[in-house]
Design a protein around this motif. Structure first.
Motif, PDB file in Angstrom:
ATOM      1  N   LEU A  13     -32.280  22.399   7.152  1.00 55.33           N
ATOM      2  CA  LEU A  13     -32.949  22.785   5.908  1.00 55.33           C
ATOM      3  C   LEU A  13     -34.213  23.589   6.179  1.00 55.33           C
ATOM      4  O   LEU A  13     -34.535  24.532   5.438  1.00 55.33           O
ATOM      5  N   ALA A  14     -34.947  23.239   7.245  1.00 58.13           N
ATOM      6  CA  ALA A  14     -36.156  23.989   7.602  1.00 58.13           C
ATOM      7  C   ALA A  14     -35.813  25.435   7.951  1.00 58.13           C
ATOM      8  O   ALA A  14     -36.518  26.376   7.533  1.00 58.13           O
ATOM      9  N   VAL A  17     -35.118  27.331   4.834  1.00 59.21           N
ATOM     10  CA  VAL A  17     -36.382  27.682   4.170  1.00 59.21           C
ATOM     11  C   VAL A  17     -36.977  28.933   4.809  1.00 59.21           C
ATOM     12  O   VAL A  17     -37.461  29.839   4.111  1.00 59.21           O
ATOM     13  N   LEU A  20     -35.046  31.975   3.718  1.00 57.34           N
ATOM     14  CA  LEU A  20     -35.394  32.314   2.341  1.00 57.34           C
ATOM     15  C   LEU A  20     -36.744  33.023   2.293  1.00 57.34           C
ATOM     16  O   LEU A  20     -36.901  34.038   1.596  1.00 57.34           O
ATOM     17  N   GLY A  21     -37.717  32.505   3.038  1.00 55.47           N
ATOM     18  CA  GLY A  21     -39.031  33.134   3.077  1.00 55.47           C
ATOM     19  C   GLY A  21     -38.981  34.539   3.650  1.00 55.47           C
ATOM     20  O   GLY A  21     -39.669  35.449   3.163  1.00 55.47           O
ATOM     21  N   PRO A  39     -42.623  30.820   6.059  1.00 55.05           N
ATOM     22  CA  PRO A  39     -42.316  29.432   5.684  1.00 55.05           C
ATOM     23  C   PRO A  39     -43.050  28.971   4.440  1.00 55.05           C
ATOM     24  O   PRO A  39     -42.572  28.099   3.711  1.00 55.05           O
ATOM     25  N   GLY A  42     -41.145  30.779   1.269  1.00 54.48           N
ATOM     26  CA  GLY A  42     -39.866  30.106   1.036  1.00 54.48           C
ATOM     27  C   GLY A  42     -40.036  28.638   0.714  1.00 54.48           C
ATOM     28  O   GLY A  42     -39.352  28.096  -0.161  1.00 54.48           O
ATOM     29  N   GLY A  43     -40.980  27.985   1.409  1.00 48.88           N
ATOM     30  CA  GLY A  43     -41.189  26.558   1.220  1.00 48.88           C
ATOM     31  C   GLY A  43     -41.715  26.202  -0.153  1.00 48.88           C
ATOM     32  O   GLY A  43     -41.340  25.171  -0.726  1.00 48.88           O
ATOM     33  N   VAL A  46     -38.840  26.205  -2.613  1.00 49.16           N
ATOM     34  CA  VAL A  46     -38.021  25.007  -2.459  1.00 49.16           C
ATOM     35  C   VAL A  46     -38.769  23.769  -2.959  1.00 49.16           C
ATOM     36  O   VAL A  46     -38.183  22.895  -3.614  1.00 49.16           O
ATOM     37  N   ALA A 302     -42.281  24.669   7.459  1.00 49.40           N
ATOM     38  CA  ALA A 302     -41.102  24.554   6.600  1.00 49.40           C
ATOM     39  C   ALA A 302     -40.798  23.093   6.277  1.00 49.40           C
ATOM     40  O   ALA A 302     -40.523  22.740   5.123  1.00 49.40           O
ATOM     41  N   LEU A 306     -41.093  21.207   2.652  1.00 51.36           N
ATOM     42  CA  LEU A 306     -39.965  20.451   2.116  1.00 51.36           C
ATOM     43  C   LEU A 306     -40.399  19.057   1.667  1.00 51.36           C
ATOM     44  O   LEU A 306     -39.858  18.496   0.711  1.00 51.36           O
TER      45      LEU A 306
END
Length: 412
Positions: A13-14, A17, A20-21, A39, A42-43, A46, A302, A306
């Motif tokens: 998952l990290a 993230v 995504l970032g 991070p 994106g983080g 999320v 990340a 989360l």
């Protein structure tokens, strides 16, 4: 309802993230201009999604904390391993004077945060989180101290608070530095804007200065490659750094010199680096350390994002904005009057003031971006491009860690 993720799923998952970032940074100009870490961008998206999920369904997610702690220690070890004190000689007396300016500023920034938090009826430790922990320290330090304040001092939501303050600082640091330096240059007639021909020459100089910022290697014409042997060598250095805090934490538990584990990791890196340099003449591979450290920081941030529980910040939004607005004013006044005057009231001092705004509220990349914006318009400043990266890359984190430990001990 509660769902817990183990180490492997947390790591997966990290990485998602981070991807995504990276995608967001590539397509959103604002994130690129203000150097928002991938991070973080994106983080936060999320974390906001997890917040909505919690508000709608009551579901709470938890992630492997041991993995987060391990990557945090690797990151702070990399800072210590980068702290070659022979670099102090390169900066000369100007570097020492600037370090003194920064020490006073850190104490002032924390005093403002603690004072306002107390006046607003908040825990004084919240003032430190809205002080040098996040503004000078950045996201990595915010997460590290956030965990300490949550686990050892019972300050709920400290990590979420720290990430929010650090993100605010990055944006404000990028907005503040350039206009402040430009005003100083114009008001005191320190330089004139470059012509087109001079601009082209300045661009080539800026490229050279940028490479010095990115890499503190020797000026060898053939760059050293990160090979398997280099990676194993670097891993061995990190292993020593990680063993040092484990040993020192056990030795000092319950004593007056008890420090957070990440401070020992940073200190262990400093000791190992400088002993190898000066006692054995061993050349530490700085670029490999940077690669390992930056990768560890990205994964650590990340996971930290989360794990944010944004619902814990609801009651702090108003008071927090008051403190951060005051910190912005203090930063502008301090850099415009004290930093500028103490560093010489000249063009270099104005560029240094821009850099100070960058890492005094954000991070070293923000400081460098501020200085490049000024030097692209008015010409190079070799002094500023030598001093600011040296201070921002590692000296500031070492100084900040020990000042914060002293202030937390005093408050508690």
């Amino acid at each position: 309802m509660h769902v817990s993720f183990g180490a492997y799923y947390t790591l997966i998952l990290a990485v998602l993230v981070l991807l995504l970032g990276k995608l967001m940074t590539r397509h959103i100009r604002f994130l690129r201009e203000f150097n928002i870490p991938e991070p973080v961008s994106g983080g936060l998206v999320v974390a906001a999604a997890i917040f909505l999920l919690h508000q709608i369904t009551g579901l709470t997610l938890s992630f492997e904390s041991g993995l987060q702690s391990a990557f945090m220690l690797v990151f702070f070890s990399s800072i210590g391993l980068s702290a070659n004190f022979s670099k102090l000689r390169e900066g000369g007396t100007g570097l020492l004077v600037f370090l003194g300016v920064i020490v006073v500023f850190i104490v002032m920034q924390n005093s403002v945060g603690v004072g306002l938090a107390t006046l607003l009826g908040l825990d004084p430790l919240i003032g430190l989180m809205a002080g040098s922990i996040t503004l000078v320290g950045g996201h990595g330090t915010a997460g590290a101290w956030g965990a300490v304040l949550e686990n050892q001092y019972g300050l709920g939501g400290a990590t979420a608070l720290g990430i929010a303050c650090a993100t605010f600082g990055l944006v404000i640091g990028g907005l503040l530095g350039g206009p402040l330096a430009k005003r100083l240059i114009t008001r005191h007639q320190l330089a004139r804007p470059l012509t087109a021909a001079e601009q082209q020459s300045a661009d080539s100089i800026a490229v050279g200065e940028g490479s010095q910022v990115a890499n503190f290697e020797s000026s060898s014409h053939t760059p050293r490659l990160i090979t398997t042997d280099a990676a194993v060598e670097t891993l061995a250095l990190f292993a020593g750094c990680l063993a040092f805090p484990e040993f020192m934490t056990g030795m000092t538990r319950g004593t007056a010199v008890q420090l957070p584990t990440f401070v020992w990791a940073l200190g262990g890196g400093v000791v190992i680096r400088n002993v190898l340099d000066h006692a054995f003449g061993f050349k530490v591979f700085d670029r490999a350390i940077d690669v390992f450290g930056n990768a560890a920081l990205s994964i650590y941030l990340a996971i930290a994002l989360l794990s944010l529980k944004l619902w814990e910040l609801a009651d702090l939004a108003g008071p927090l904005m008051v403190i951060l607005a005051a910190q912005t004013m203090v930063m502008a006044l301090y850099a415009g009057f004290l930093t500028f005057r103490i560093m010489g009231r000249n063009y270099d001092a104005a560029v240094l003031a821009a850099g100070h705004c960058g890492f005094g509220m954000g991070a070293t990349p923000t400081a460098v971006a501020n200085m490049q914006a000024i030097t692209n318009q008015y010409g190079p400043s070799h002094k500023a491009f030598l001093i600011v990266p040296l201070v921002g890359a590692f000296f500031i984190d070492i100084i900040n860690a020990f000042i914060l430990q002293g202030m937390i001990s005093w408050l508690r």
